[in-house]
Scaffold this active site. Structure first.
Site, PDB file in Angstrom:
ATOM      1  N   ASP A 204       0.986  -3.345   1.424  1.00 12.62           N
ATOM      2  CA  ASP A 204       1.661  -2.105   1.040  1.00 12.62           C
ATOM      3  C   ASP A 204       3.069  -2.348   0.504  1.00 12.62           C
ATOM      4  O   ASP A 204       3.816  -3.176   1.038  1.00 12.62           O
ATOM      5  CB  ASP A 204       1.752  -1.233   2.310  1.00 12.62           C
ATOM      6  CG  ASP A 204       2.327   0.137   2.055  1.00 12.62           C
ATOM      7  OD1 ASP A 204       1.711   0.914   1.321  1.00 12.62           O
ATOM      8  OD2 ASP A 204       3.410   0.431   2.602  1.00 12.62           O
ATOM      9  N   HIS A 334      -4.951   7.129  -2.651  1.00 10.29           N
ATOM     10  CA  HIS A 334      -4.480   8.204  -1.766  1.00 10.29           C
ATOM     11  C   HIS A 334      -3.057   8.664  -2.112  1.00 10.29           C
ATOM     12  O   HIS A 334      -2.543   9.556  -1.445  1.00 10.29           O
ATOM     13  CB  HIS A 334      -4.530   7.723  -0.319  1.00 10.29           C
ATOM     14  CG  HIS A 334      -3.559   6.608  -0.075  1.00 10.29           C
ATOM     15  ND1 HIS A 334      -3.745   5.322  -0.550  1.00 10.29           N
ATOM     16  CD2 HIS A 334      -2.364   6.596   0.533  1.00 10.29           C
ATOM     17  CE1 HIS A 334      -2.711   4.585  -0.234  1.00 10.29           C
ATOM     18  NE2 HIS A 334      -1.854   5.317   0.430  1.00 10.29           N
ATOM     19  N   ASP A 335      -2.447   8.038  -3.122  1.00 11.80           N
ATOM     20  CA  ASP A 335      -1.102   8.447  -3.543  1.00 11.80           C
ATOM     21  C   ASP A 335      -1.123   9.188  -4.881  1.00 11.80           C
ATOM     22  O   ASP A 335      -0.061   9.522  -5.422  1.00 11.80           O
ATOM     23  CB  ASP A 335      -0.193   7.220  -3.696  1.00 11.80           C
ATOM     24  CG  ASP A 335       0.051   6.515  -2.381  1.00 11.80           C
ATOM     25  OD1 ASP A 335       0.067   7.193  -1.337  1.00 11.80           O
ATOM     26  OD2 ASP A 335       0.227   5.275  -2.396  1.00 11.80           O
TER      27      ASP A 335
HETATM   28  C1  GLC Z   1       2.584   2.978  -0.173  1.00 12.57           C
HETATM   29  C2  GLC Z   1       1.415   3.777   0.329  1.00 12.57           C
HETATM   30  C3  GLC Z   1       1.863   5.174   0.556  1.00 12.57           C
HETATM   31  C4  GLC Z   1       2.931   5.164   1.595  1.00 12.57           C
HETATM   32  C5  GLC Z   1       4.080   4.233   1.208  1.00 12.57           C
HETATM   33  C6  GLC Z   1       4.953   3.945   2.386  1.00 12.57           C
HETATM   34  O1  GLC Z   1       3.016   3.380  -1.413  1.00 12.57           O
HETATM   35  O2  GLC Z   1       0.332   3.664  -0.537  1.00 12.57           O
HETATM   36  O3  GLC Z   1       0.821   6.026   0.947  1.00 12.57           O
HETATM   37  O4  GLC Z   1       3.437   6.466   1.783  1.00 12.57           O
HETATM   38  O5  GLC Z   1       3.610   2.993   0.755  1.00 12.57           O
HETATM   39  O6  GLC Z   1       4.309   3.113   3.295  1.00 12.57           O
END
Ligand code: GLC
Length: 558
Positions: A204, A334-335
């Site tokens: 991530d 999911h983003d």
């Molecule tokens: C990444 C994830 C996202 C999350 C962020 C902070 O971008 O895909 O969903 O909110 O990191 O961890």
């Protein structure tokens, strides 16, 4: 030129993202469970899926739905137990659906014992595990950086009389990779999971782990006087040294793959990130999702764009992984909002749009990543008020839009268009109450269209998006050129059609997708000597595409 037989297992499969909170609830609680995922492995196999990336399911206060980890060695109770997870990993390995864990290594939860200790004083053993700085002489934050979720990226800590940095929410303090003990602790986490037999890791927010040597204010880009933390810290030189260390400590010698989430890395840098001399096997870069959203990712200030912008971004990513590394193709995660809304003008019919874009995705060179629900072909949900959103980023974007002078209606429209919650509504299994996701009221509303767009109904309908995905998945996995062949864009100037050729050692295919809602033409010579392998609208007229029609032609032998 590669052949399918040269590829590793994760290069010749389809990957699928599971958002566990929304996949399937076996406990009647309104949120999904690990046992729910295990019960759907056969469904995933029917889509040709060989790897499932599960977003974080570790113990967490869930401020950011698991991306705020309290304990990397425990499964959050809401999802089940470590035994459930072990069972899923083992059963998945038997059935050929390998589990890919999400490693959140840029930050932890503020409830993580590491942070609780670090914040207690300036001289405890974990005092340097996070990014601590003194206030400016006037007591204000060390810099004017804006966190990715909105507001200052700094939070004051009374005990230490210092600020800590949080690239995301204030409950997600950034860890300090400069500290060797911290790095060792993270690598131990990854090895713990690798030893359980997972198939890989999605890592991530990795571009933020290295901070610049000097922290300084940047020019404000909004009424709030702040400067994006992304611009100040993403992809800071020296980051690859950390990641080479990670690779050596965790990945080398294991039959796993890694995919880094690398916002801020551009396609022309990919060769130092992936492949022979790189640090990961795959890299999610966002050049194509930035086409509609804009680089600044401010939802109230979206980009204006045309199809050729999108095609150029995708082809640049293909070019950069043509001879080195491998590309993870995706339109949703999911983003992101649902792709049928994101990449098409308002009013485009959703079902044919989903089949046309799904064709582009599943025929690309690389490993396609499908977001749960994407295979059912629906659009964004119908949010009627800002209170319906759960997502921490959506709330921040809403506030930001208001602070920029937008009306509440405009701010809501921006969130309806881009909210991450669009991709997070419960998975639609059947037409029963709550779409068969749960017997209890789900944590997010079920998408309005679930009575038609669900796995059961679409399995029975040969013209559904799901049936199309299954057909194309099977086609992909059966043909050498679709798995391993080269990619060459055709009709690059067209503002209607996305077309490309996949050239294998002995076979070839041509993919033509009319991404516009008007009829289009192409030169029939492009598919000369080939036969129609799949057509979204059934039989097709050579040289012509109906609105949103997609076709795949191929040589007889593959
Ligand atoms: C990444 C994830 C996202 C999350 C962020 C902070 O971008 O895909 O969903 O909110 O990191 O961890």
């Amino acid at each position: 030129m590669l052949k399918a037989s040269d590829l590793k297992w994760w290069q010749k499969t389809i990957a699928y993202e599971v958002y566990p909170k929304s996949f399937l609830d076996t406990k009647g609680q309104g949120t999904g469970t690990i046992a729910g995922i295990a019960s759907k492995l056969d469904y995933l196999r029917s889509l040709g899926v060989g790897a499932i990336w599960i977003t974080p399911c570790y113990k967490s206060p869930m401020v950011d739905n698991g991306y705020d980890i309290e304990d990397y060695y425990a499964i959050d109770e809401s999802f089940g137990t470590m035994e459930d997870m072990d069972a899923l990993i083992n059963e998945g390995n038997e059935k050929g659906v390998r589990v890919v864990m999400d490693l959140v290594f840029n930050h932890t939860s503020d409830q993580c014992p590491w942070f609780v200790e670090s914040r207690a004083s300036r001289d405890n053993p974990k005092a340097d595990w996070y990014i601590w700085r003194d206030a400016k002489p006037d007591g204000s934050a060390p810099t004017n950086w804006r966190s990715i979720f909105g507001g200052s990226a700094w939070e004051w800590c009374k005990e230490r009389q210092q600020y800590y940095l949080h690239t995301f929410a204030k409950q997600q303090p950034d860890v300090n990779w400069e500290c060797p003990e911290l790095r060792r602790a993270l690598f131990d986490v990854a090895n713990f999971w690798a030893d359980k037999g997972v198939g890989g890791f999605r890592i991530d927010a990795i571009t933020y782990i290295k901070k610049p040597a000097v922290f300084e204010d940047g020019p404000a880009d909004g009424e709030d006087g702040l400067y994006p933390v992304h611009a100040a810290t993403a992809n800071t030189p020296g980051i690859l040294d950390f990641l080479h260390e990670f690779k050596a400590a965790v990945c080398d010698g294991r039959d796993i793959f890694t995919v880094g989430e690398a916002n801020g890395v551009s396609a022309d840098e990919l060769d130092v990130w992936v492949g022979e001399n790189g640090v990961f096997d795959l890299l999610f870069e966002f050049s194509h999702t930035h086409v509609p959203m804009g680089d600044a990712e401010l939802w109230c200030r979206p980009a204006t764009w045309t199809l050729t912008d999108l095609k150029r971004a995708l082809s640049a990513s293909q070019a950069s992984t043509a001879t080195n590394g491998w590309y993870p193709a995706f339109f949703e995660n999911h983003d992101q909002p649902r792709s049928t809304v994101n990449f098409f003008p308002a009013g485009t019919p959703v079902k044919p749009a989903s089949k046309a874009l799904g064709t582009v995705l599943l025929m690309q060179r690389g490993t396609p990543f499908v977001m749960q629900g994407e295979e059912l072909g629906y659009g964004n949900a119908e949010w009627s008020s800002p209170d319906e959103f759960d997502d921490v980023q959506t709330k921040g974007q809403y506030e930001f839009a208001l602070s920029e002078g937008d009306t509440p209606e405009q701010a809501l429209a921006a969130c309806r268009r881009f909210s991450r919650d669009n991709a997070r509504t419960p998975m639609q299994w059947d037409a029963s109450a709550y779409a068969g996701f749960s017997t209890a009221k789900p944590w997010l509303p079920v998408h309005e269209g679930y009575a038609e767009e669900n796995v059961e109904a679409e399995t029975a309908d040969p013209a559904s998006t799901l049936s199309w995905y299954r057909k194309l998945a099977a086609l992909r996995l059966s043909r050498d050129e679709l798995l391993a062949g080269d990619y060459a864009e055709l009709m690059a100037e067209s503002e209607q059609v996305y077309a490309y050729r996949r050239q294998g050692e002995k076979s070839a295919a041509v993919v033509l997708a009319n991404l516009s809602n008007e009829a289009a033409t192409y030169d029939a010579a492009l598919v000369e000597g080939m036969e129609l392998l799949a057509g979204s609208h059934g039989e097709t007229e050579l040289g012509a595409l109906r609105p949103l029609e997609a076709v795949v032609f191929g040589t007889g032998e593959a």
